[in-house]
Design a protein around this motif. Sequence first.
Motif, mmCIF file in Angstrom:
data_model
loop_
_atom_site.group_PDB
_atom_site.id
_atom_site.type_symbol
_atom_site.label_atom_id
_atom_site.label_comp_id
_atom_site.label_asym_id
_atom_site.label_seq_id
_atom_site.Cartn_x
_atom_site.Cartn_y
_atom_site.Cartn_z
ATOM 1 N N GLU A 197 0.828 -1.208 0.000
ATOM 2 C CA GLU A 197 0.000 0.000 0.000
ATOM 3 C C GLU A 197 0.861 1.257 0.000
ATOM 4 O O GLU A 197 0.592 2.213 -0.737
ATOM 5 C CB GLU A 197 -0.920 0.001 1.221
ATOM 6 C CG GLU A 197 -2.031 -1.041 1.163
ATOM 7 C CD GLU A 197 -2.744 -1.196 2.494
ATOM 8 O OE1 GLU A 197 -3.907 -1.639 2.475
ATOM 9 O OE2 GLU A 197 -2.147 -0.881 3.554
ATOM 10 N N GLY A 198 1.908 1.270 0.821
ATOM 11 C CA GLY A 198 2.762 2.442 0.896
ATOM 12 C C GLY A 198 3.486 2.704 -0.404
ATOM 13 O O GLY A 198 3.520 3.846 -0.894
ATOM 14 N N ILE A 199 4.074 1.681 -0.986
ATOM 15 C CA ILE A 199 4.825 1.853 -2.229
ATOM 16 C C ILE A 199 3.902 2.241 -3.374
ATOM 17 O O ILE A 199 4.246 3.089 -4.206
ATOM 18 C CB ILE A 199 5.618 0.570 -2.533
ATOM 19 C CG1 ILE A 199 6.769 0.449 -1.521
ATOM 20 C CG2 ILE A 199 6.157 0.567 -3.962
ATOM 21 C CD1 ILE A 199 7.444 -0.889 -1.510
ATOM 22 N N THR A 200 2.718 1.663 -3.417
ATOM 23 C CA THR A 200 1.747 2.031 -4.456
ATOM 24 C C THR A 200 1.385 3.507 -4.361
ATOM 25 O O THR A 200 1.372 4.227 -5.371
ATOM 26 C CB THR A 200 0.487 1.169 -4.328
ATOM 27 O OG1 THR A 200 0.829 -0.202 -4.531
ATOM 28 C CG2 THR A 200 -0.571 1.579 -5.339
ATOM 29 N N HIS A 201 1.088 3.965 -3.156
ATOM 30 C CA HIS A 201 0.726 5.371 -2.963
ATOM 31 C C HIS A 201 1.884 6.291 -3.348
ATOM 32 O O HIS A 201 1.699 7.277 -4.080
ATOM 33 C CB HIS A 201 0.329 5.609 -1.510
ATOM 34 C CG HIS A 201 0.060 7.048 -1.192
ATOM 35 N ND1 HIS A 201 -1.200 7.607 -1.264
ATOM 36 C CD2 HIS A 201 0.905 8.067 -0.808
ATOM 37 C CE1 HIS A 201 -1.132 8.892 -0.950
ATOM 38 N NE2 HIS A 201 0.130 9.184 -0.663
ATOM 39 N N LEU A 202 3.069 5.990 -2.859
ATOM 40 C CA LEU A 202 4.214 6.873 -3.091
ATOM 41 C C LEU A 202 4.662 6.851 -4.539
ATOM 42 O O LEU A 202 5.105 7.875 -5.071
ATOM 43 C CB LEU A 202 5.364 6.488 -2.167
ATOM 44 C CG LEU A 202 5.092 6.710 -0.668
ATOM 45 C CD1 LEU A 202 6.212 6.106 0.164
ATOM 46 C CD2 LEU A 202 4.938 8.201 -0.362
ATOM 47 N N ALA A 203 4.546 5.712 -5.201
ATOM 48 C CA ALA A 203 4.885 5.657 -6.618
ATOM 49 C C ALA A 203 3.926 6.511 -7.445
ATOM 50 O O ALA A 203 4.337 7.182 -8.401
ATOM 51 C CB ALA A 203 4.868 4.213 -7.113
ATOM 52 N N GLY A 204 2.649 6.508 -7.063
ATOM 53 C CA GLY A 204 1.697 7.376 -7.744
ATOM 54 C C GLY A 204 2.046 8.844 -7.558
ATOM 55 O O GLY A 204 1.994 9.639 -8.505
ATOM 56 N N ALA A 205 2.407 9.204 -6.322
ATOM 57 C CA ALA A 205 2.796 10.593 -6.050
ATOM 58 C C ALA A 205 4.061 10.959 -6.817
ATOM 59 O O ALA A 205 4.168 12.068 -7.365
ATOM 60 C CB ALA A 205 3.011 10.780 -4.549
ATOM 61 N N ALA A 206 5.034 10.040 -6.868
ATOM 62 C CA ALA A 206 6.265 10.305 -7.612
ATOM 63 C C ALA A 206 5.971 10.470 -9.095
ATOM 64 O O ALA A 206 6.528 11.359 -9.753
ATOM 65 C CB ALA A 206 7.262 9.167 -7.390
ATOM 66 N N GLY A 207 5.102 9.633 -9.638
ATOM 67 C CA GLY A 207 4.752 9.745 -11.049
ATOM 68 C C GLY A 207 4.059 11.052 -11.372
ATOM 69 O O GLY A 207 4.322 11.669 -12.423
ATOM 70 N N ARG A 208 3.192 11.511 -10.472
ATOM 71 C CA ARG A 208 2.536 12.804 -10.698
ATOM 72 C C ARG A 208 3.543 13.948 -10.622
ATOM 73 O O ARG A 208 3.450 14.925 -11.361
ATOM 74 C CB ARG A 208 1.413 13.004 -9.674
ATOM 75 C CG ARG A 208 0.221 12.078 -9.901
ATOM 76 C CD ARG A 208 -0.954 12.418 -9.008
ATOM 77 N NE ARG A 208 -0.688 12.180 -7.599
ATOM 78 C CZ ARG A 208 -0.834 10.994 -7.005
ATOM 79 N NH1 ARG A 208 -1.220 9.935 -7.706
ATOM 80 N NH2 ARG A 208 -0.592 10.846 -5.715
ATOM 81 N N LEU A 237 2.027 -2.750 -12.998
ATOM 82 C CA LEU A 237 1.374 -3.714 -13.877
ATOM 83 C C LEU A 237 -0.136 -3.704 -13.700
ATOM 84 O O LEU A 237 -0.897 -3.735 -14.690
ATOM 85 C CB LEU A 237 1.927 -5.112 -13.609
ATOM 86 C CG LEU A 237 1.391 -6.249 -14.483
ATOM 87 C CD1 LEU A 237 1.801 -6.027 -15.939
ATOM 88 C CD2 LEU A 237 1.906 -7.593 -13.979
ATOM 89 N N ASP A 238 -0.601 -3.642 -12.450
ATOM 90 C CA ASP A 238 -2.058 -3.720 -12.230
ATOM 91 C C ASP A 238 -2.736 -2.346 -12.244
ATOM 92 O O ASP A 238 -3.954 -2.259 -12.103
ATOM 93 C CB ASP A 238 -2.375 -4.478 -10.935
ATOM 94 C CG ASP A 238 -1.883 -3.766 -9.662
ATOM 95 O OD1 ASP A 238 -1.720 -2.539 -9.665
ATOM 96 O OD2 ASP A 238 -1.659 -4.473 -8.645
ATOM 97 N N GLY A 239 -1.953 -1.283 -12.408
ATOM 98 C CA GLY A 239 -2.530 0.056 -12.549
ATOM 99 C C GLY A 239 -2.917 0.720 -11.253
ATOM 100 O O GLY A 239 -3.513 1.811 -11.266
ATOM 101 N N SER A 240 -2.584 0.106 -10.103
ATOM 102 C CA SER A 240 -3.037 0.660 -8.828
ATOM 103 C C SER A 240 -2.328 1.961 -8.459
ATOM 104 O O SER A 240 -2.804 2.688 -7.584
ATOM 105 C CB SER A 240 -2.858 -0.365 -7.711
ATOM 106 O OG SER A 240 -1.525 -0.825 -7.630
ATOM 107 N N THR A 241 -1.214 2.293 -9.107
ATOM 108 C CA THR A 241 -0.557 3.584 -8.869
ATOM 109 C C THR A 241 -1.348 4.748 -9.443
ATOM 110 O O THR A 241 -1.115 5.906 -9.086
ATOM 111 C CB THR A 241 0.845 3.606 -9.486
ATOM 112 O OG1 THR A 241 0.723 3.453 -10.908
ATOM 113 C CG2 THR A 241 1.736 2.531 -8.916
#
Length: 399
Positions: A197-208, A237-241
């Motif tokens: 959960e943490g890595i998914t959230h932070l990867a999304g923030a980094a991508g933005r 892969l699953d798009g959750s970011t």
Amino acid sequence: MTLELGADQARKVVLRAQGFLGAEGRKGGPGEMLRRLGAVQLDTISVLARSHELIAYARLGAVGRETVERAYWHNPPNAFEYWCHAACILPIEHWPHFEFRRRGFRARKFRWHEVPESVDKVLERVRAEGPVTTTDLGGAKNGGPWWDWSDVKIAVEWLLDIGEVVCTRRVGWRRVYDLAERVVPGELFGRETSDAEGITHLAGAAGRSLGVATRADLIDFLRLQGPHAALLDQALLDGSTGLVPVYVPEWPAARKGGANAYADPAALASEPRGRHRTTLLSPFDSLVWDRPRTARLFGFTHRLEAYVPKAKRVHGYFAMPVLAGGRLVGRVDPARDGNTLIARQVGLEPGVPRAKALEGVAEALWFAASWVGCDEVRVEQGRDPEVVHDLRAALTAAG
């Protein structure tokens, strides 16, 4: 079908996301800037100003040092300091999502030094006396080299690593520590997140923050390794970011129709438009902190020479890339003498039209002078004497 972006289009998306194209990057002052960037790197070097201040100035102009500091560290806190790309200021709402890293430190049970047995006593002192600095606790060093930390320093830094204490602000560049339970808002402090959960959230923030990023860019932003990198791969892969795959033909590891990068779909929803910022960049700015990414985006090879012997430096102690017109057009090694900003060494990038580059560097120098209250700019030297001569003329014209 994977969306295809040309290199120029991808670069514009990145510049807008990073706050250097259009008006969006100036909205909300340094506090909102921090949230958009997701992380602002700290460094001990201070040239013109501390790097975390230069990052704000480059996007917002001369907003004032106290305004920047209040946005980063305030009471109650808007941010906290922790390990991301490096030691960074991070939005306070990211606190729960770095539990994967705190959990990893706890499992390792050591940092660069062996954790002393006195760690529990140090925690109790912070509980009783905090907020405190290492000086308050008895000193940071044993009297030897800078890495010869005292047991108190090792203990309190370990407590920061595992999330028992938080750096609430800095005073004279010394961290001020307090209990996490006193500093982090309750709804964030008590929230439990898994590593995924943490890595998914932070990867999304980094991508933005990055706008368009390869897997390697995201790995570098968050400094992920081993199982944590595998969790990133699964989230991509699953798009959750929340990021979408894109194909930039000019970027490495590309194959027709396949993805070699990821992008924030909101950043792709409209064409990047507006005025380009012209500015000096800290070498620790997130636009350029990843050297391979900087080379890919701008064709610009940069190396921090602060730790290179003076005789071997090519561009100077703290050479700052110059951004103008959406390109890196040169670099300046700056200093200050009273009310004069000094360009100790300057250089233009090959392949950039000379007149445009000179205009951009001159504008960036005057802009930087406004940050630090200087009303004069002086150019000392460069590898090309003709560039120095022409830049002096351009400064006179721009001033």
